[in-house]
Design a protein around this motif. Structure first.
Motif: not given
Length: 308
Positions: A57, A60, A126, A129, A265, A268
């Protein structure tokens, strides 16, 4: 013997050429050959062993070089709104900008969501974030996303038509009348207050409106006997629209806390932990009065603590 040495020398030269070719191919894959791929650029600046240690997480976001934040499309000053210079500003905006600053990435606000539940959906799917928009905590939302610890603690509030309240009193204490209100109550559709109203005002018909000004307008017109939202919005009416306040009783329900949190999410995990650490370290002790009465000082405090 001489023929054997010549053969070994040739093998050595061939080996050197092959190894060099492999190294060139390998380097070119990591961008040393002048790639413009931003992901490879990150690999170049991040030692391989460090990149492997980054949880998905976080990696990304770092790979993208940008934190994408979902925020409700409607302005809600002083939490998030466009100022006279066309700049997005407010408490929520500076809070999440400070987090992006710590990650050393840019920030992009996605304000496509037309409802508060729409912000939740953006994060769950998604497209963003993080979600932040003075979001209330509800069970149905928690089934889709994960909440941070609250960054501000508010209470629920009501704007109640004084005449209708008197009609329903019939000698009872005001507190008892409010707890057992009957009639129609106005809320923002697809907000946490739909669920709150179902739990708290079971004798009332819930009327959903697209935005808060329309809820207040419905109360003024007599379409609903009460408008229901958090205390900041109720206190803003007292401060900004005293003519309306005269016709209504404004109530802060101290037995109904309404903490506001950011969302990520469901998977995450590490991003959630970082946000929780960030909120704890800031130690802002936000309340409705602090935000409404000391806005400029608060923004300076956030900017100073997050080095913006």
């Amino acid at each position: 013997m001489h023929r054997h040495q010549n053969f070994s020398t040739k093998i050595h030269y061939v080996s050197v050429i092959l190894i060099s070719a492999c190294l060139l191919i390998g380097f070119s894959q990591y961008g040393i050959a002048g790639t413009t791929d931003p992901n490879l650029a990150v690999i170049l600046t991040t030692p391989p062993q460090e990149a492997m240690l980054q949880p998905p997480s976080i990696k990304r976001i770092l790979d993208r070089g940008k934190l994408i934040v979902a925020m409700y499309s409607g302005d809600t000053p002083p939490f998030y709104f466009t100022d006279k210079n066309g700049e997005l500003t407010g408490v929520d905006v500076y809070l999440i900008k400070g987090f992006a600053q710590l990650l050393k990435v840019d920030i992009e606000f996605n304000r496509d969501a037309k409802t508060f539940d729409g912000v939740i959906r953006k994060v769950a799917e998604r497209e963003a974030d993080v979600g932040i928009s003075k979001l209330g905590i509800t069970f149905p939302r928690a089934m889709k996303i994960r909440y941070t610890i609250p960054y501000i603690m508010l209470y629920e509030g009501l704007l109640i038509n004084r005449i209708e309240l008197t009609k329903q009193a019939k000698g009872r204490e005001q507190r008892e009348v409010i707890q057992n209100l009957k009639g129609k109550i106005g809320v923002i559709a697809r907000s946490s207050y739909v669920e709150n109203a179902k739990d708290r005002f079971m004798n009332m018909t819930i009327m959903g409106y697209p935005k808060w000004p329309q809820v207040v307008e419905a109360a003024v017109k007599g379409e609903v006997i009460a408008a229901y939202r958090d205390e900041t919005e109720i206190k803003k009416i007292i401060r900004d629209k005293p003519d309306i306040a005269l016709k209504f009783l404004t109530v802060v329900l101290k037995d109904a806390p309404d903490p506001k949190a950011m969302v990520v999410a469901w998977d995450s995990y590490h991003l959630l932990e970082l946000l929780n650490l960030y909120i704890s370290k800031l130690d802002l002790n936000l309340s409705a009065n602090k935000v409404l009465d000391n806005y400029n000082e608060l923004i300076e405090e956030i900017k100073k603590k997050t080095r913006q």
